[in-house]
Design an enzyme around this catalytic site. Sequence first.
Site, PDB file in Angstrom:
ATOM      1  N   SER A 197       0.810  -1.206   0.000  1.00 28.71           N
ATOM      2  CA  SER A 197       0.000   0.000   0.000  1.00 28.71           C
ATOM      3  C   SER A 197       0.853   1.270   0.000  1.00 28.71           C
ATOM      4  CB  SER A 197      -0.971  -0.034   1.188  1.00 28.71           C
ATOM      5  OG  SER A 197      -1.938   0.963   1.096  1.00 28.71           O
ATOM      6  N   ASP A 248      -1.321   1.376  -3.990  1.00 26.87           N
ATOM      7  CA  ASP A 248      -2.236   0.375  -4.550  1.00 26.87           C
ATOM      8  C   ASP A 248      -3.599   0.962  -4.880  1.00 26.87           C
ATOM      9  OD1 ASP A 248      -3.024   0.660  -1.893  1.00 26.87           O
ATOM     10  OD2 ASP A 248      -3.611  -1.433  -1.680  1.00 26.87           O
ATOM     11  N   ASP A 271      -6.067   2.309  -3.282  1.00 28.26           N
ATOM     12  CA  ASP A 271      -7.303   2.169  -2.500  1.00 28.26           C
ATOM     13  C   ASP A 271      -7.541   3.389  -1.621  1.00 28.26           C
ATOM     14  OD1 ASP A 271      -5.343   1.711  -0.596  1.00 28.26           O
ATOM     15  OD2 ASP A 271      -6.237  -0.120   0.201  1.00 28.26           O
ATOM     16  N   ASP A 282      -2.636   6.335  -3.532  1.00 31.37           N
ATOM     17  CA  ASP A 282      -1.467   5.720  -2.907  1.00 31.37           C
ATOM     18  C   ASP A 282      -0.985   4.563  -3.781  1.00 31.37           C
ATOM     19  OD1 ASP A 282      -3.463   3.877  -2.373  1.00 31.37           O
ATOM     20  OD2 ASP A 282      -2.766   3.432  -0.346  1.00 31.37           O
TER      21      ASP A 282
END
Length: 452
Positions: A104, A247, A249, A245
């Site tokens: 992440s 990833d 999400d 960010d």
Amino acid sequence: MSKTRHLFGTDGIRGLANQDPMTVEIAQKLGQAAGLRFTRGVHRHRVLLGKDTRLSGYMIECALVSGFLSAGMDVTLVGPMPTPAIAMLTRSLRADLGVMISASHNPFGDNGIKLFGPDGFKLSDETEAEIEELMRSDLAGRLAAPDRIGRASRLNDAAGRYIENAKASFPRGRRLDGLRIVIDCANGAAYRVAPTALWELGAEVIRIGCEPDGININEQCGSTKPESLCEAVVAHGAHIGIALDGDADRVLIADEKGRLIDGDQILALIARSWGRQGRLNSAQIVATVMSNMGLARCLEGLGLELVRTAVGDRYVVERMRELGANLGGEQSGHMVLSDFATTGDGLVAALQVLAVLVEEGRPASEVCRMFTPFPQMLRNVRFTGKSPLHAPSVQDARRRAEAELGTAGRLLLRESGTEPLVRVMAEAEDPALVERIVAEMCEAIDSAQVVA
């Protein structure tokens, strides 16, 4: 007796690449154990596997693939793709399991593994514990016979499928013509799909953080380092900026003046918009204990109730499902819009903000400023060994601080689920009081470590 988890944290397994628990050996064993856990019946079973842009993603991907194949699962590879895309594609392709390789917002040296069930939701604590128990057992006798070993293939149109799914969340008949948008993809998983979706809807797109090289993910860019985005919005005379960010999400917004708009403001904006359109399934909006008290007051003014959960979008999602709510999120930028996604989706949330901008025809600085937040301060205190959070001296300091804040403020102490940190957060209408209480709590935590 309930099983316990040791490898899985609040958002899957995470750690420094090539060190426990993020090693080839553990990743392979995880693939075998998860493969066996989700293999039911004699038909072919499939796992969908995606990743972000970290260099170590190649290594972890290969290890997981070998584990799943040896357990008899077919593997569909999609390459770099946002976490919400993996959740969506797992459902769409009727896969038995979805896997995202990502840490992440963490630095490139870290990596992680998140698992999604066939319904696209993150696995429960109980299911993760079952997988861990399998990993600790001898699996040799349970692996696939030679004629049942899995096959690996690549899904070539994964990006297009996700882009169309995200665009479907934008009001039909509306476009982004005339909007100049800066998009910062954190050199991460959305570096292709997010700019393309905005361009296809008619926006003029200025890209930053869209040149991943394996080691520059989240490096001075993205939602955790939004300064570059804010500067770029002003420099290019853009109407709005969007920061994702690693990833994708999470999302944060920058208005046309280069000022940052956090997840609390975004959540309030979407709540107002959906409420006016009659699209809210519930009068309850779910957020975490980190959300500002100003958000609660704002929602009250809209006739809505803020329901708080523990930190982590999985807990937001769980509470939303319990309440039948279709909107929730985190101050950090996780936005869960369950009409369109089963997990946080930065691009879909950004499109909801852009829809309001197009509808109202006003600047982002006016549209997105929903409330004046209470002064809030957050500091992290790193610790080694046992957490000092439960030390008597820390608890005494906590009681004194909470008594001083009363009902006009809040104090939150919590351990990070991914790092050896105690997070200290306080908020109240008096900023000097907030600063002093946070400083005193940090000092108490540090002192408790020295004593220990």
